[in-house]
Design an enzyme around this catalytic site. Structure first.
Site, short mmCIF file in Angstrom:
data_model
loop_
_atom_site.label_atom_id
_atom_site.label_comp_id
_atom_site.label_asym_id
_atom_site.label_seq_id
_atom_site.Cartn_x
_atom_site.Cartn_y
_atom_site.Cartn_z
N TRP A 31 3.00 -2.15 3.78
CA TRP A 31 3.31 -0.83 3.22
C TRP A 31 4.50 -0.90 2.27
O TRP A 31 5.55 -1.44 2.61
CB TRP A 31 3.59 0.17 4.33
CG TRP A 31 2.38 0.42 5.16
CD1 TRP A 31 2.06 -0.18 6.35
CD2 TRP A 31 1.30 1.30 4.84
NE1 TRP A 31 0.85 0.29 6.78
CE2 TRP A 31 0.36 1.19 5.89
CE3 TRP A 31 1.04 2.16 3.78
CZ2 TRP A 31 -0.82 1.92 5.90
CZ3 TRP A 31 -0.14 2.89 3.80
CH2 TRP A 31 -1.05 2.77 4.85
N CYS A 32 4.36 -0.32 1.11
CA CYS A 32 5.40 -0.34 0.08
C CYS A 32 6.73 0.25 0.57
O CYS A 32 7.78 -0.29 0.31
CB CYS A 32 4.90 0.43 -1.15
SG CYS A 32 6.14 0.63 -2.45
N PHE A 33 6.65 1.38 1.26
CA PHE A 33 7.88 2.09 1.63
C PHE A 33 8.45 1.65 2.97
O PHE A 33 9.38 2.27 3.48
CB PHE A 33 7.64 3.60 1.60
CG PHE A 33 7.63 4.14 0.20
CD1 PHE A 33 8.80 4.59 -0.39
CD2 PHE A 33 6.46 4.18 -0.54
CE1 PHE A 33 8.81 5.06 -1.69
CE2 PHE A 33 6.45 4.65 -1.84
CZ PHE A 33 7.63 5.09 -2.41
N ALA A 35 0.83 -1.20 0.00
CA ALA A 35 0.00 0.00 0.00
C ALA A 35 0.87 1.26 0.00
O ALA A 35 1.97 1.28 0.56
CB ALA A 35 -0.91 0.00 1.22
N LYS A 75 14.26 4.22 1.37
CA LYS A 75 13.63 3.98 0.07
C LYS A 75 13.06 5.28 -0.49
O LYS A 75 12.30 5.97 0.17
CB LYS A 75 12.53 2.93 0.21
CG LYS A 75 11.89 2.53 -1.11
CD LYS A 75 10.94 1.36 -0.92
CE LYS A 75 10.24 0.99 -2.21
NZ LYS A 75 9.40 -0.21 -2.03
#
Length: 177
Positions: free
Chosen positions: A139-141, A77, A156
């Site tokens: 979470w993507c990050f 996300a 990131k």
């Protein structure tokens, strides 16, 4: 990227729009048979984009005002508020693997950031991406993975997820933020 493709890449900077509209536009470009397009945009209002296989219930506790949307690509996300989202749609080359597409796109982003005075590198080591269906992190990050773009301190800066389709012809959508 072969020179012939690079010469035909269309770059579109779209206005901020609702999350559902932005994703619908990306899907239309993916399913179309148009030329390679790099689209840059923002979400307004703020959006929470979920990867293709994520469970929306995992994000019910997010209290910051946002409009949820599901991406056709995998990954974790992303809360979109003041970030820049990119979507590359291009005819797929089935011989080119997922990691090849990530490297191609991320190396181009590293060069573009350098032109703006921002240092970034593509992470060559570390854990590989767990795949679009893995739920190691929501979470993507949260954690950079191999192939992601990182700042000099290791945080990131950007990552991507992709979707490949075979009909009506082989096409690729590469999303990132």
């Amino acid at each position: 990227m072969p020179a012939a493709r690079a010469a035909t890449l269309r770059v579109v900077s779209d206005a901020a729009a609702r999350p559902t509209r932005q994703i619908a536009t990306d899907l239309a470009l993916l399913r179309g048979s148009g030329r390679a397009t790099l689209r840059l945009y923002r979400f307004a209002p703020a959006g929470l984009s979920l990867g293709r296989f994520q469970d929306p219930a995992l994000f019910a506790a997010v209290r910051i005002p946002h409009e949820p949307v599901r991406r056709p690509t995998g990954g974790g996300a992303i809360f979109h508020d003041d970030d820049l989202t990119y979507a590359l749609t291009i005819d797929d080359e089935p011989s080119r693997g997922a990691e090849d597409w990530y490297a191609l796109a991320h190396d181009a982003i590293v060069a573009a950031l350098a032109d703006c005075g921002v240092r970034a590198t593509r992470l060559l080591g570390g854990a590989p991406h767990p795949g679009p269906r893995a739920l190691e992190t929501a979470w993507c990050f949260a954690e950079p993975r191999r192939g992601d773009l990182v700042a000099p301190g290791g945080g990131k800066l950007a990552g991507s997820a992709q979707r490949r389709i075979r009909t009506p012809r082989p096409r690729l959508l590469l999303h990132g933020s």
